[in-house]
Design a protein around this motif. Structure first.
Motif, mmCIF file in Angstrom:
data_model
loop_
_atom_site.group_PDB
_atom_site.id
_atom_site.type_symbol
_atom_site.label_atom_id
_atom_site.label_comp_id
_atom_site.label_asym_id
_atom_site.label_seq_id
_atom_site.Cartn_x
_atom_site.Cartn_y
_atom_site.Cartn_z
ATOM 1 N N ALA A 21 -53.943 -7.802 -146.179
ATOM 2 C CA ALA A 21 -53.784 -9.159 -145.524
ATOM 3 C C ALA A 21 -54.013 -10.751 -146.839
ATOM 4 C CB ALA A 21 -54.377 -9.240 -144.407
ATOM 5 N N LYS A 22 -53.670 -11.398 -146.407
ATOM 6 C CA LYS A 22 -54.042 -12.627 -147.462
ATOM 7 C C LYS A 22 -55.316 -12.571 -147.258
ATOM 8 C CE LYS A 22 -53.559 -16.543 -147.026
ATOM 9 N NZ LYS A 22 -52.952 -18.331 -146.871
ATOM 10 N N ASN A 23 -56.022 -12.800 -146.168
ATOM 11 C CA ASN A 23 -56.859 -13.047 -145.747
ATOM 12 C C ASN A 23 -58.628 -11.841 -147.041
ATOM 13 O OD1 ASN A 23 -57.021 -15.380 -145.435
ATOM 14 N ND2 ASN A 23 -57.108 -14.401 -143.251
ATOM 15 N N ASN A 43 -52.131 -1.864 -152.230
ATOM 16 C CA ASN A 43 -51.344 -1.711 -150.072
ATOM 17 C C ASN A 43 -51.565 -3.220 -150.049
ATOM 18 O OD1 ASN A 43 -50.540 -1.222 -147.561
ATOM 19 N ND2 ASN A 43 -52.084 -0.525 -146.459
ATOM 20 N N ALA A 44 -51.380 -3.664 -150.551
ATOM 21 C CA ALA A 44 -51.726 -5.431 -150.566
ATOM 22 C C ALA A 44 -50.610 -6.235 -150.685
ATOM 23 C CB ALA A 44 -52.359 -6.364 -152.258
ATOM 24 N N ARG A 45 -49.745 -6.405 -149.988
ATOM 25 C CA ARG A 45 -48.695 -6.699 -149.365
ATOM 26 C C ARG A 45 -48.235 -8.636 -148.554
ATOM 27 N NH1 ARG A 45 -47.090 -1.093 -146.680
ATOM 28 N NH2 ARG A 45 -47.018 0.602 -148.056
ATOM 29 N N VAL A 46 -48.560 -8.842 -149.436
ATOM 30 C CA VAL A 46 -49.452 -10.238 -148.941
ATOM 31 C C VAL A 46 -48.448 -10.940 -149.715
ATOM 32 C CG1 VAL A 46 -50.980 -9.792 -147.892
ATOM 33 C CG2 VAL A 46 -50.732 -10.948 -150.571
ATOM 34 N N MET A 47 -47.613 -12.794 -149.076
ATOM 35 C CA MET A 47 -46.711 -13.288 -149.803
ATOM 36 C C MET A 47 -47.321 -13.679 -151.013
ATOM 37 S SD MET A 47 -43.728 -12.352 -148.775
ATOM 38 C CE MET A 47 -43.044 -14.459 -149.138
ATOM 39 N N PRO A 48 -46.762 -14.526 -151.512
ATOM 40 C CA PRO A 48 -48.010 -15.131 -152.788
ATOM 41 C C PRO A 48 -47.939 -16.552 -151.939
ATOM 42 C CG PRO A 48 -45.700 -14.437 -153.472
ATOM 43 C CD PRO A 48 -45.750 -14.064 -151.998
ATOM 44 N N SER A 49 -49.415 -16.880 -152.215
ATOM 45 C CA SER A 49 -49.522 -18.000 -151.815
ATOM 46 C C SER A 49 -50.661 -18.681 -152.660
ATOM 47 C CB SER A 49 -50.336 -17.446 -150.896
ATOM 48 O OG SER A 49 -51.889 -16.450 -150.565
ATOM 49 N N LYS A 50 -50.753 -20.398 -152.559
ATOM 50 C CA LYS A 50 -51.819 -20.737 -154.239
ATOM 51 C C LYS A 50 -53.235 -20.459 -153.774
ATOM 52 C CE LYS A 50 -51.632 -23.666 -156.174
ATOM 53 N NZ LYS A 50 -50.854 -24.301 -157.505
#
Length: 66
Positions: A21-23, A43-50
């Motif tokens: 998760a992003k957090n 396993n960091a399948r997160v969408m790119p974020s700022k």
């Protein structure tokens, strides 16, 4: 909220399964600075974020390989 508490008790080693998760990434990436050895986050399948981009750029400026 789950947490990881590290108390002074000697050398640390092993694996901790954490959902991608992003957090989780935002808190674990800077925590890797505390290690004297290479750390791989998987396993960091997160969408790119700022925020994720900002922490990645900041750590890269510390001459880290990401």
């Amino acid at each position: 909220m789950d947490s990881i508490v590290v108390e002074e008790s000697g050398p640390l080693n092993g694996k901790i399964p954490i959902a991608g998760a992003k957090n989780a990434c935002l808190t674990l990436m800077p925590a890797t600075l505390l290690s004297d050895e290479p750390v791989t986050l998987t396993n960091a399948r997160v969408m790119p974020s700022k925020p994720l981009e900002l922490i990645t750029t900041s750590l890269e400026k510390c001459v880290l390989q990401i």
